[in-house]
Design an enzyme around this catalytic site. Sequence first.
Site, PDB file in Angstrom:
ATOM      1  N   LYS A  46       9.405 -21.414   4.541  1.00  0.00           N
ATOM      2  CA  LYS A  46      10.576 -20.615   4.810  1.00  0.00           C
ATOM      3  C   LYS A  46      10.205 -19.185   5.160  1.00  0.00           C
ATOM      4  O   LYS A  46      11.004 -18.444   5.713  1.00  0.00           O
ATOM      5  CB  LYS A  46      11.465 -20.571   3.560  1.00  0.00           C
ATOM      6  N   GLY A  47       9.013 -18.784   4.779  1.00  0.00           N
ATOM      7  CA  GLY A  47       8.615 -17.371   4.830  1.00  0.00           C
ATOM      8  C   GLY A  47       8.723 -16.692   6.188  1.00  0.00           C
ATOM      9  O   GLY A  47       8.994 -15.502   6.268  1.00  0.00           O
ATOM     10  N   GLU A 102       3.778 -17.643  11.441  1.00  0.00           N
ATOM     11  CA  GLU A 102       3.647 -17.726   9.981  1.00  0.00           C
ATOM     12  C   GLU A 102       3.950 -16.363   9.361  1.00  0.00           C
ATOM     13  O   GLU A 102       3.856 -15.328  10.041  1.00  0.00           O
ATOM     14  CB  GLU A 102       2.213 -18.185   9.664  1.00  0.00           C
ATOM     15  N   ASP A 103       4.319 -16.350   8.083  1.00  0.00           N
ATOM     16  CA  ASP A 103       4.592 -15.069   7.424  1.00  0.00           C
ATOM     17  C   ASP A 103       3.301 -14.324   7.103  1.00  0.00           C
ATOM     18  O   ASP A 103       3.110 -13.193   7.502  1.00  0.00           O
ATOM     19  CB  ASP A 103       5.482 -15.254   6.174  1.00  0.00           C
ATOM     20  N   ASP A 106      -3.430 -15.766   4.026  1.00  0.00           N
ATOM     21  CA  ASP A 106      -4.110 -15.239   2.848  1.00  0.00           C
ATOM     22  C   ASP A 106      -5.494 -15.901   2.758  1.00  0.00           C
ATOM     23  O   ASP A 106      -6.419 -15.467   3.426  1.00  0.00           O
ATOM     24  CB  ASP A 106      -3.193 -15.562   1.649  1.00  0.00           C
ATOM     25  N   PHE A 155       0.131  -8.113  -3.456  1.00  0.00           N
ATOM     26  CA  PHE A 155       1.094  -9.168  -3.143  1.00  0.00           C
ATOM     27  C   PHE A 155       2.316  -8.505  -2.551  1.00  0.00           C
ATOM     28  O   PHE A 155       2.891  -7.591  -3.137  1.00  0.00           O
ATOM     29  CB  PHE A 155       1.459  -9.945  -4.424  1.00  0.00           C
ATOM     30  N   VAL A 156       2.742  -8.968  -1.373  1.00  0.00           N
ATOM     31  CA  VAL A 156       3.865  -8.329  -0.688  1.00  0.00           C
ATOM     32  C   VAL A 156       5.067  -9.263  -0.603  1.00  0.00           C
ATOM     33  O   VAL A 156       4.908 -10.483  -0.521  1.00  0.00           O
ATOM     34  CB  VAL A 156       3.466  -7.832   0.724  1.00  0.00           C
ATOM     35  N   ASP A 162       8.370 -14.169  -0.159  1.00  0.00           N
ATOM     36  CA  ASP A 162       8.973 -14.296  -1.484  1.00  0.00           C
ATOM     37  C   ASP A 162       7.966 -14.217  -2.622  1.00  0.00           C
ATOM     38  O   ASP A 162       6.759 -14.392  -2.418  1.00  0.00           O
ATOM     39  CB  ASP A 162       9.692 -15.639  -1.604  1.00  0.00           C
ATOM     40  N   ARG A 168      13.257 -12.479  -0.502  1.00  0.00           N
ATOM     41  CA  ARG A 168      13.174 -12.800   0.932  1.00  0.00           C
ATOM     42  C   ARG A 168      14.155 -11.979   1.767  1.00  0.00           C
ATOM     43  O   ARG A 168      13.927 -11.732   2.943  1.00  0.00           O
ATOM     44  CB  ARG A 168      13.499 -14.284   1.160  1.00  0.00           C
TER      45      ARG A 168
END
Length: 184
Positions: A46-47, A102-103, A106, A155-156, A162, A168
Amino acid sequence: MTERINESLGRVVFSEEQIRQRVREIAADINALYAGKSLVVICVLKGAAMFFTDLVRHLTVRPELDFVRVASYGNDTSATRAISFTKDIELSLQGKHVLIVEDIVDTGRSMEFLLRQLEARRAKSVRLCALVDNHERREVEVNVDFPGFRISDGFVVGYGLDYAERYRELPEIRLLDWQDSNKE
Ligand code: IMP
Ligand code: MG
């Protein structure tokens, strides 16, 4: 006593205006590379939903759009993490150029899986666009062809990203702060 860690919103790392500007720049690069070509743009749910819907509005290449969702099970940081589709795409990719949106990349494990899966469907090319590239945490080699922003730690959340399904809806990207709730 069990330790409880609470999170709270930290400072803005990328503002609404910075994101708006960067999205336009990325779209221009995509338009230039794929001009006159048949392109499928795939949103990784969903990101990436917010980034994707903003980005495609600036595309002039008349792409086809599709959606995919991948889930990973097991230890997040381990090489034994199993990744699978929970929603596959619906379009055929044969003979088309493919751009995954993609969001954040990592460790790279989710995108390594998705790139490999989609490459096997006889696409002409498969490239990756990610709003955030956290390159320092990479465990497998995954190249982001169209990176939005680079970060090296933290972490963002926000603008689709999310933490446990929250944050979100924020229009900007913020750092998440952690504090031990037992310290009072
Ligand atoms: P990777 O497989 O380790 O590259 O990361 C995969 C997924 O973890 C990303 O698509 C995000 O959904 C999530 N993720 C990793 N880092 C962050 C972060 O800083 N904020 C929010 N989600 C993250
Ligand atoms: Mg994701």
